[in-house]
Write an enzyme that holds these catalytic residues in place. Sequence first.
Site, PDB file in Angstrom:
ATOM      1  N   LYS A   1       2.695   9.130   8.477  1.00  0.00           N
ATOM      2  CA  LYS A   1       1.845   8.845   9.626  1.00  0.00           C
ATOM      3  C   LYS A   1       2.388   9.295  10.987  1.00  0.00           C
ATOM      4  O   LYS A   1       1.971  10.306  11.524  1.00  0.00           O
ATOM      5  CB  LYS A   1       1.522   7.350   9.644  1.00  0.00           C
ATOM      6  CG  LYS A   1       0.647   6.933   8.464  1.00  0.00           C
ATOM      7  CD  LYS A   1       0.059   5.565   8.631  1.00  0.00           C
ATOM      8  CE  LYS A   1      -1.107   5.327   7.678  1.00  0.00           C
ATOM      9  NZ  LYS A   1      -0.760   4.820   6.362  1.00  0.00           N
TER      10      LYS A   1
ATOM     11  N   PHE B   1       0.864  -1.184   0.000  1.00  0.00           N
ATOM     12  CA  PHE B   1       0.000   0.000   0.000  1.00  0.00           C
ATOM     13  C   PHE B   1       0.896   1.229   0.000  1.00  0.00           C
ATOM     14  O   PHE B   1       1.727   1.383   0.883  1.00  0.00           O
ATOM     15  CB  PHE B   1      -0.946   0.026   1.210  1.00  0.00           C
ATOM     16  CG  PHE B   1      -1.881   1.205   1.152  1.00  0.00           C
ATOM     17  CD1 PHE B   1      -3.016   1.164   0.352  1.00  0.00           C
ATOM     18  CD2 PHE B   1      -1.612   2.360   1.866  1.00  0.00           C
ATOM     19  CE1 PHE B   1      -3.864   2.263   0.258  1.00  0.00           C
ATOM     20  CE2 PHE B   1      -2.455   3.463   1.780  1.00  0.00           C
ATOM     21  CZ  PHE B   1      -3.587   3.415   0.976  1.00  0.00           C
TER      22      PHE B   1
ATOM     23  N   ASP C   1       9.216   2.448   1.860  1.00  0.00           N
ATOM     24  CA  ASP C   1       8.036   3.201   2.261  1.00  0.00           C
ATOM     25  C   ASP C   1       7.828   2.947   3.751  1.00  0.00           C
ATOM     26  O   ASP C   1       7.271   1.930   4.152  1.00  0.00           O
ATOM     27  CB  ASP C   1       6.826   2.751   1.440  1.00  0.00           C
ATOM     28  CG  ASP C   1       5.541   3.468   1.866  1.00  0.00           C
ATOM     29  OD1 ASP C   1       5.529   4.098   2.944  1.00  0.00           O
ATOM     30  OD2 ASP C   1       4.548   3.371   1.129  1.00  0.00           O
TER      31      ASP C   1
HETATM   32  C1  LIG Z   1      -0.942   5.150   4.978  1.00  0.00           C
HETATM   33  C2  LIG Z   1       0.140   4.765   4.034  1.00  0.00           C
HETATM   34  C3  LIG Z   1       0.398   5.513   2.879  1.00  0.00           C
HETATM   35  C4  LIG Z   1      -0.448   6.687   2.457  1.00  0.00           C
HETATM   36  O1  LIG Z   1      -0.357   7.733   3.359  1.00  0.00           O
HETATM   37  P1  LIG Z   1      -1.413   8.949   3.278  1.00  0.00           P
HETATM   38  O2  LIG Z   1      -0.899   9.921   4.288  1.00  0.00           O
HETATM   39  O3  LIG Z   1      -2.748   8.384   3.595  1.00  0.00           O
HETATM   40  O4  LIG Z   1      -1.336   9.473   1.882  1.00  0.00           O
HETATM   41  C5  LIG Z   1       1.475   5.135   2.106  1.00  0.00           C
HETATM   42  N1  LIG Z   1       2.248   4.083   2.428  1.00  0.00           N
HETATM   43  C6  LIG Z   1       2.028   3.345   3.528  1.00  0.00           C
HETATM   44  C7  LIG Z   1       2.943   2.217   3.848  1.00  0.00           C
HETATM   45  C8  LIG Z   1       0.952   3.651   4.364  1.00  0.00           C
HETATM   46  O5  LIG Z   1       0.711   2.891   5.432  1.00  0.00           O
END
Ligand SMILES: *Cc1c(COP(=O)(O)O)cnc(C)c1O
Length: 401
Positions: free
Chosen positions: A250, A136, A221
């Site tokens: 986050k 994700f 990420d």
């Molecule tokens: C939540 C998340 C995103 C997206 O972040 P947003 O602030 O909602 O755009 C991207 N990568 C990972 C691994 C995430 O958990």
Amino acid sequence: MATDWIALEKKYYMQTVRRQPIVLVRGEGTRVWDDKGKEYLDFTSGWAVDTLGHSHPVVADAVSKQAHTLMQTSNQFYTTPQIELVQALVENSVLDRVFIGNSGAEANEGAVKLARKWGRANRDGAFEVITANNSFHGRTMNMIAATAQPTHHKSFAPIPEGFQYVPFNDVEAIMAATTDRTAAIMLEPVQGEGGVNIPDADYFKQVRKWCDEQGLLLMLDEVQTGIGRLGTLFGYEAFGIEPDVVTLAKGLGGGMPIGAFMAKEHACALVPGEHGSTFGGNPVTCAAANATVRYVIEHNIAGAAKKQGAIIMTGLKELKKKHSFITDVRGMGLLIAVQFDREMSAAVLKECNELGLLLNAVRPNAVRLMPPLTVSPDEISQALKRLDAGMTAAAKATPKV
Ligand SMILES: *Cc1c(COP(=O)(O)O)cnc(C)c1O
């Protein structure tokens, strides 16, 4: 009569998200309260955002003080909270430079722009990024393309090009997918939204080795795993490697919306004019993030997350012995999932809401626990009791298929 907030939301808000029927009005530490005064233990923490719990005084004071001093200037000028934040991030990581944006998706967009520019200059125009199934990476058009989950693609064709998908935790698949078009590999250290999927201990070492041999960028990420969540300040530390690029969001802002991508000097391919942001690096969000990051480091909050995570895992393993409907419990630090033999996550959330415990349904058959990193042993034992009762009731209500 009390305002029916849920009816108003259903009338006016664009109906794109699934919500629990709870209107939250206040938070403190691991606890939140709804509009009727009911108290909950919050094991969602704003989706792994409230690193130090709700409205931690250090973060709230930083926000308040900065809001009364200077709120927004644009990056046409230098501002001090932004510089303090990037200094803290660089001095406590293996990366050399940081760009600050507003969200995780935006951080990843920046990283992919960097990879394309870098590939153009260093790999004869290579532009593709390899990502993993069940990853994700966010909800912009390019990040749904990076996200290798068909459900995120199906309504939005044409999906942008430039991504190749491989199974997670399979270095040979990465080797087979690498071509002269490949510029970078982008992976989560632990897949969060994909169900808390933890790779083998040597996976990232092997991926690192492959990237070194082939001259590819390794981009992590760490939007969900960064800033202590896995029990180390950055997730890459837990796997004993140094990535070329890391993205954060986050947990970085301690509750304020912020994102960042960081890179080693050799990967900093973007030049003035090629990337920017109106709000990115905003003094208020940077003051919150600076306060959060420095507090996490000074008080070894990552170490606390590791310790509390181990307590939760011990408790969950006991529950697994007790309940045959639990098929797996897995976690690292305070990113934890419980998997069931049936699709009962929605029922577990409903029961736990009643019992005063907020959880996330990460899959139809798995719930995710991601409390603030400051969660206490006492809160953990209360939460596990509520989870035990909630799962038991949910399993009764959900026949096994
Ligand atoms: C939540 C998340 C995103 C997206 O972040 P947003 O602030 O909602 O755009 C991207 N990568 C990972 C691994 C995430 O958990």
